[in-house]
Write an enzyme that holds these catalytic residues in place. Structure first.
Site, short mmCIF file in Angstrom:
data_model
loop_
_atom_site.label_atom_id
_atom_site.label_comp_id
_atom_site.label_asym_id
_atom_site.label_seq_id
_atom_site.Cartn_x
_atom_site.Cartn_y
_atom_site.Cartn_z
N ARG A 43 0.81 -1.19 0.00
CA ARG A 43 0.00 0.00 0.00
C ARG A 43 0.85 1.26 0.00
O ARG A 43 0.39 2.33 -0.40
CB ARG A 43 -0.87 0.04 1.26
CG ARG A 43 -1.88 -1.02 1.33
CD ARG A 43 -2.77 -0.80 2.53
NE ARG A 43 -3.34 -2.05 2.95
CZ ARG A 43 -3.95 -2.24 4.07
NH1 ARG A 43 -4.09 -1.26 4.93
NH2 ARG A 43 -4.45 -3.40 4.35
N GLU A 99 8.09 1.62 -5.96
CA GLU A 99 8.15 1.21 -4.56
C GLU A 99 8.26 2.44 -3.67
O GLU A 99 8.84 3.45 -4.08
CB GLU A 99 9.35 0.28 -4.38
CG GLU A 99 9.58 -0.28 -3.01
CD GLU A 99 8.52 -1.27 -2.56
OE1 GLU A 99 7.38 -0.83 -2.33
OE2 GLU A 99 8.84 -2.45 -2.40
N ASP A 103 14.22 -1.49 1.94
CA ASP A 103 15.07 -1.75 3.11
C ASP A 103 15.97 -2.94 2.79
O ASP A 103 16.95 -2.79 2.08
CB ASP A 103 14.20 -2.06 4.34
CG ASP A 103 13.50 -0.85 4.90
OD1 ASP A 103 14.19 0.09 5.31
OD2 ASP A 103 12.26 -0.85 4.94
N THR A 107 11.66 -8.72 -0.13
CA THR A 107 10.36 -8.81 -0.79
C THR A 107 10.47 -8.38 -2.25
O THR A 107 9.96 -9.06 -3.15
CB THR A 107 9.31 -7.94 -0.06
OG1 THR A 107 9.18 -8.42 1.28
CG2 THR A 107 7.96 -7.99 -0.76
#
Length: 178
Positions: A43, A99, A103, A107
């Site tokens: 989100r 994005e 980090d 993912t």
């Protein structure tokens, strides 16, 4: 946990940098004969992509993907599940993953693996915020809004802390009180 917020990137700085990113992306893809599609990883990137797509001055499509790698805890399990897959076919298209923040990169690395299997013409990454010091997976990021060189929790401009603060027009650092 009690905390305060400290603004680290202002609304004006965000606007200027998103315009610059739009120009960089337009320049890279303007001579391509293949269709372009922006893929927002939800989100956190929803505000960023809504501003960015209006700054890219070539025809493009937009699609959304939601993934999860957290299970019940606060640490990533590394097992990426697609919660909401793409609606559009990306075969032979120039794909730009949008994005909010990178980090560890775990993912995003899994998402890249999944999308590569769908045979896009090209696959690039644009992130608003990059935390290279936190990287655990080698990922080539094509377009970076801002690099964050310290490891602290960030909120605002779509990025949340416990589902709060997404609405902030700037980027803030969460300062936890002891």
């Amino acid at each position: 946990m009690k905390h305060t917020l400290q603004v680290i990137i202002t609304e004006k700085e965000l606007d200027i940098r998103v315009r610059e990113l739009g120009q960089e992306i337009t320049k890279k893809y303007r001579n391509s004969r293949n269709k372009m599609i922006l893929i927002a990883l939800l989100r956190g990137s929803f505000i960023f992509i809504s501003d960015l797509c209006r700054r890219i001055h070539i025809e493009h499509e937009i699609d959304f993907m939601t993934t999860s790698s957290y299970g019940r805890g606060m640490l990533s399990s590394g097992d990426v599940k697609i919660i909401k897959d793409l609606d559009e076919d990306i075969y032979n298209k120039n794909v730009l993953i949008v994005e909010d923040i990178i980090d560890s990169g775990k993912t995003l690395s899994k998402v890249l693996d999944i999308l590569k299997l769908r045979n896009p013409k090209s696959l690039s990454i644009c992130t608003l915020l990059d935390k290279p010091e936190c990287r655990e997976v080698n990922i080539n990021v094509d377009f970076i809004g801002f690099s964050i060189l310290e490891n602290f929790f960030i909120v605002g401009y779509g990025i949340d802390y416990a589902q709060s603060y997404r609405y902030l027009p700037n980027i803030g650092k969460v300062v936890f009180k002891k």
